[in-house]
Design a protein around this motif. Sequence first.
Motif: not given
Length: 201
Positions: A35-36, A38-40, A43, A68, A71
């Motif tokens: 998940v981290a 995917c967030d990176k 961004s 997304l 994620r």
Amino acid sequence: MRFFGKKKPEPAKGPTLEEANASMDTRIVSLKEKVAECDKELSQLREAIKSSRGSQQQMNKQRAVQVLKRRKMYASQLEGLMGTQFNMEQMVFAAQNIQDTINTVSAMKEAHKVQSQQLKQLKVGDVEKMMDDMADMMLDTEEINEVMSRNYACDIDEGELERELEELDDADFLDDLNRDSLAAPAYVPASQEKKAEMHMN
């Protein structure tokens, strides 16, 4: 083996609650890392979409949508695992409480067994006899103390002595005192007492 056949293998034991919980911890950590990531990546794609134009921007948007989706899939799995882990931790806690109760009851039974054996060594009659003997000893001690503290002095009426003293004349009283003080002791023979009187005269 022909006559009796092969021994059936024992069924494999399933994992314990602690083992299953540890395995779930590993999976949860892995999902959190994904998940981290995917967030990176989201961004970075967001910045790329802002700085790009045309087909390149459209391509970055499509990539962002895929990331997304991935994620959300990871987040959904993570949420389910965390809920399952919570239920499992409750089961572990309940199992520990049950084991603690079993250990407590076992310890109480053992203590009761020991106390019962100890009580069998005590006889009520022996205890009562010991207490009676101690009571008799206390009474004897009190009687001994009372005898030892008795006063054997002669009772003298001081008032009567004062009246006798007033009836005596001063001269007679002094003569009596001199005569009594100069008299020979009772253990001195009479012959020696006479010699002592002649010597004083």
